[in-house]
Design a protein around this motif. Sequence first.
Motif, PDB file in Angstrom:
ATOM      1  N   LYS A  73      -5.590   0.099   3.999  1.00  0.00           N
ATOM      2  CA  LYS A  73      -5.506   1.533   4.190  1.00  0.00           C
ATOM      3  C   LYS A  73      -5.074   1.845   5.611  1.00  0.00           C
ATOM      4  CE  LYS A  73      -6.862   2.870   0.087  1.00  0.00           C
ATOM      5  NZ  LYS A  73      -5.982   3.633  -0.804  1.00  0.00           N
ATOM      6  N   GLN A 133       0.824  -1.202   0.000  1.00  0.00           N
ATOM      7  CA  GLN A 133       0.000   0.000   0.000  1.00  0.00           C
ATOM      8  C   GLN A 133       0.863   1.258   0.000  1.00  0.00           C
ATOM      9  OE1 GLN A 133      -3.376   0.077  -0.396  1.00  0.00           O
ATOM     10  NE2 GLN A 133      -2.988   2.269  -0.699  1.00  0.00           N
ATOM     11  N   ASP A 160       0.700   4.165  -2.699  1.00  0.00           N
ATOM     12  CA  ASP A 160       0.444   5.541  -2.281  1.00  0.00           C
ATOM     13  C   ASP A 160       1.525   6.494  -2.776  1.00  0.00           C
ATOM     14  OD1 ASP A 160      -1.843   4.717  -1.001  1.00  0.00           O
ATOM     15  OD2 ASP A 160      -0.955   4.666   1.013  1.00  0.00           O
ATOM     16  N   PRO A 188      -4.787  -5.770  -2.898  1.00  0.00           N
ATOM     17  CA  PRO A 188      -4.827  -4.420  -2.322  1.00  0.00           C
ATOM     18  C   PRO A 188      -4.192  -4.396  -0.944  1.00  0.00           C
ATOM     19  CG  PRO A 188      -6.957  -5.469  -2.098  1.00  0.00           C
ATOM     20  CD  PRO A 188      -6.105  -6.404  -2.906  1.00  0.00           C
ATOM     21  N   GLY A 189      -3.453  -3.359  -0.638  1.00  0.00           N
ATOM     22  CA  GLY A 189      -2.899  -3.201   0.690  1.00  0.00           C
ATOM     23  C   GLY A 189      -3.906  -2.555   1.606  1.00  0.00           C
TER      24      GLY A 189
END
Length: 217
Positions: free
Chosen positions: A216, A197, A201, A213-214
């Motif tokens: 949040k 993530q 980012d 997906p990492g």
Amino acid sequence: MLVEEIMNRDVITLSPTDTIEKALHILQLNRIRHIPIVEKNKDVIGIISDRDIRDASPSIFKNNTVAEELKNELHTIMSSPVVTVHPLDFVEEIARIFYDEEFACLPVVRKDNRLVGIVTEKDMLQTLIQLTGTNVPSSHIEVRVPHRPGILPEVTSIFGKRKVNIVSVLVYPYKDDPAYKILVFRIQTMNPLPIIQDLRDAGYDLMWPNNIPGPKQ
């Protein structure tokens, strides 16, 4: 990494006047595939392989010629001259020799051509495993980055902020596009999701894993 760090120093050798029968016995007894042929001062003058021995050995259907053919001397079948490497050569560079020449082993000699070791395909594969970090529990991440100075420390700083240990780093070309490179990391964590993530980012393109997906933060 230098050749002297991975070479086998305990090398079994034979002389050019030794027989095929003796070489066959040594190959079978020690479960090896190659034997350097040296003179008395350990100068390398040839090399034989298990394939050379098989090709020179008589057919099992010719029992009456077995003893005669196996008594031929090794200089009649050895490969010569021999491609050799130096103990201070880089492993990465001699890998090219293995690939280009399709060799299974390379004798290691000093400047005076005295044999000091041998490197085999198995040694090279073991070294590759160590260099890539696949010999320790780790997670694999591939990132596509612009090919410009300073990009590697920029990306590794993201791992540093998470205090994640980097086991290995490799750099590959990205297809035929010289504007990009692929950075391949092995990191010592079994949960790479926070790092994944962080990389996303920061705007980096994840090539692997590219579908996870990492979380949040």
